[in-house]
Design an enzyme around this catalytic site. Structure first.
Site, short mmCIF file in Angstrom:
data_model
loop_
_atom_site.label_atom_id
_atom_site.label_comp_id
_atom_site.label_asym_id
_atom_site.label_seq_id
_atom_site.Cartn_x
_atom_site.Cartn_y
_atom_site.Cartn_z
N TYR A 143 8.66 -1.17 14.79
CA TYR A 143 9.68 -0.36 14.78
C TYR A 143 10.88 -1.25 14.33
O TYR A 143 11.11 -2.27 15.21
CB TYR A 143 9.92 0.29 16.05
CG TYR A 143 11.35 1.23 16.07
CD1 TYR A 143 11.31 2.48 15.24
CD2 TYR A 143 12.18 0.79 17.07
CE1 TYR A 143 12.43 3.19 15.49
CE2 TYR A 143 13.29 1.64 16.86
CZ TYR A 143 13.59 2.83 16.13
OH TYR A 143 14.73 3.43 16.36
N ASP A 236 12.20 -9.75 13.46
CA ASP A 236 12.70 -8.79 14.33
C ASP A 236 12.65 -8.98 15.75
O ASP A 236 11.53 -8.63 16.29
CB ASP A 236 12.51 -7.51 13.74
CG ASP A 236 13.21 -6.21 14.69
OD1 ASP A 236 14.09 -6.74 15.55
OD2 ASP A 236 13.16 -5.03 14.57
N LYS A 264 19.02 -5.83 22.39
CA LYS A 264 18.46 -5.64 23.85
C LYS A 264 19.02 -6.77 24.83
O LYS A 264 20.16 -6.75 25.29
CB LYS A 264 16.71 -5.62 23.82
CG LYS A 264 16.72 -4.34 23.08
CD LYS A 264 15.38 -3.83 23.21
CE LYS A 264 15.22 -2.20 22.41
NZ LYS A 264 14.49 -2.25 21.24
#
Ligand code: PLP
Length: 425
Positions: A143, A236, A264
């Site tokens: 994702y 990522d 995050k």
């Protein structure tokens, strides 16, 4: 049960699609009603009915210091009194950019954005601009946020041409997204030789298809294929950055990406993400270069303050301590599964961990899907009933924070052991 939660959820569903601001929060993956959270402190959250949970979701990863960490609250308090947004450079941005580029030496320059989605979308735009190529490769089950180009998965079997998996994504755009199975370097090589790729983008350790570690040598193969074929390698690290090691995937696996996306943890619980990497590439970003990317709230001082407080607290010693506790919890889960004869496999890296209800180790999304989802759902609800909150989906990673002390780990091991027994029954 959960009467206040139920009442608020009913109100939410009338005015917000699915009653949520992000789909997985609706608990569709496990069934039953979601709870509504009231507050958090340290390793724990409380819902509006005052049920207490030891939290292993931690806002889906950001809260590596735990909820309402005093260092973060103090930094926010001090910063917000001087104003919450200016749309002009503050020194806090420069401080955080320096800190990130020091800890991640391959990230020579960085651009701040407000979400991981923006970070990956912008990194891909940069890769396309730098290479003059449109197609790129991602992995099945990875994702990278919800930008159109990334909302694509593989068809069955080996690599296929991209097909969108959301209505609204143009097929002509999705066709530029090639997909390979994670841990399958030969599939990547075949695609990269057949079609010039702008980038190979990967979660160096997958956290969005459950927790799937790279096979030894896999990331190095991606590095080699990218270099050979003129594609850029994008790690990522929105989830893994400052999680799996103080220096992220480069430190843990010894492989260096051209571009890296972060999110995050770097925002310490506020909306903050970033992309960065090789100086020659980042100098192509506007206004230094011509690749456009902008944001009204980018570099927001509150987000900078929370990120700085978080990363400053996150020493290698603290990393090691959180990792040791993560290892202890995972070992406890594995032991419980053996006791109750539950098919189970679990692993961790740094303060990230994951498990599947199946005996065989998981190497890619296809094998992840072989796990017992019904058993997971029962386990989720039994854990919740015993005051432990894990992600409401069998295909998500779990997280540990510095606030999870030995007492919380002991309690969690005991409660999850009982949850496993009950789920198996
Ligand atoms: C969470 C995540 C994203 C998206 O970040 P948002 O801030 O939710 O847009 C992108 N990539 C990875 C690996 C993620 O875990």
């Amino acid at each position: 049960m959960n009467s206040r939660s139920a009442a608020i959820v009913a109100r939410a569903r009338k005015v917000m699609p699915g009653g949520v601001s992000s789909p997985v929060r609706a608990f569709g993956g496990v069934g039953g009603d979601p709870f509504v959270v009231a507050r958090g402190e340290g390793a724990r959250i409380w819902d509006v009915d005052d049920n207490e949970y030891i939290d292993f979701v931690l806002s889906w990863g950001p809260l590596i210091l735990g909820h309402a960490a005093p260092a973060v609250l103090d930094a926010l308090d001090e910063t917000m009194r001087r104003g919450t947004s200016f749309g002009i450079t503050t020194e806090l941005e420069v401080d955080l950019a320096e800190l990130i580029t020091e800890r991640l030496p391959h990230v020579e320059m960085v651009r701040f954005v407000s979400s991981g989605t923006e970070a990956t979308m912008s990194a891909l735009r940069l890769a396309r601009a730098a290479t003059g190529r449109d197609a790129f490769l991602k992995f099945d089950g990875c994702y990278h946020g919800h930008a159109d180009s990334f909302l694509v998965r593989a068809g069955s079997g080996v690599a296929t041409l991209g097909l969108p998996n959301s209505p609204g994504v143009p097929e002509s755009l999705a066709a530029l997204t090639r997909v390979a199975p994670f841990n399958d370097a030969s599939a990547v090589r075949a695609i990269a030789r057949e079609q010039p790729l702008a980038a190979i983008i990967v979660e160096p350790l997958v956290g969005n298809a459950g927790f799937i570690a790279p096979d030894p040598g896999f990331l190095q193969s991606l590095r080699d294929i990218a270099t050979e074929t003129g594609a850029l390698l994008i790690f990522d690290e929105v989830m893994t950055g400052f999680r799996i090691a103080p220096g992220g995937a480069r430190e843990r696996y010894g492989v260096t990406a051209d571009l890296t996306t972060l999110g995050k943890v770097i925002g310490g619980g506020l909306p903050l993400a970033a992309y960065g990497g090789r100086r020659d590439l980042m100098e192509m970003i506007a206004p230094q270069g011509s690749v456009y990317q902008a944001g009204t709230l980018s570099g927001n001082p509150l987000a900078m303050a929370a990120g700085l407080a978080t990363l400053r607290a996150l020493t290698p010693v603290l990393h090691a301590r959180i990792e040791a506790r993560t290892a202890r919890l995972v070992a406890g889960l594995v032991a419980s599964a053996a006791t109750h004869d539950v098919p189970f496999t679990a692993s961790h890296a740094g303060s990230m961990f994951g498990f599947f209800f199946q005996r065989e180790p998981v190497r890619d999304f296809a094998s992840a899907k072989g796990s017992d989802v019904t058993l997971f759902k029962r386990f989720f609800h039994e854990a919740r009933a015993r005051g432990v909150y894990i992600a409401p989906s069998p295909f998500e990673a779990a997280f540990m924070s510095a606030a999870h002390g030995d007492a919380e780990i002991d309690a969690a091991i005991e409660r999850l052991d009982d949850a496993m027994r009950a789920a198996r029954a």
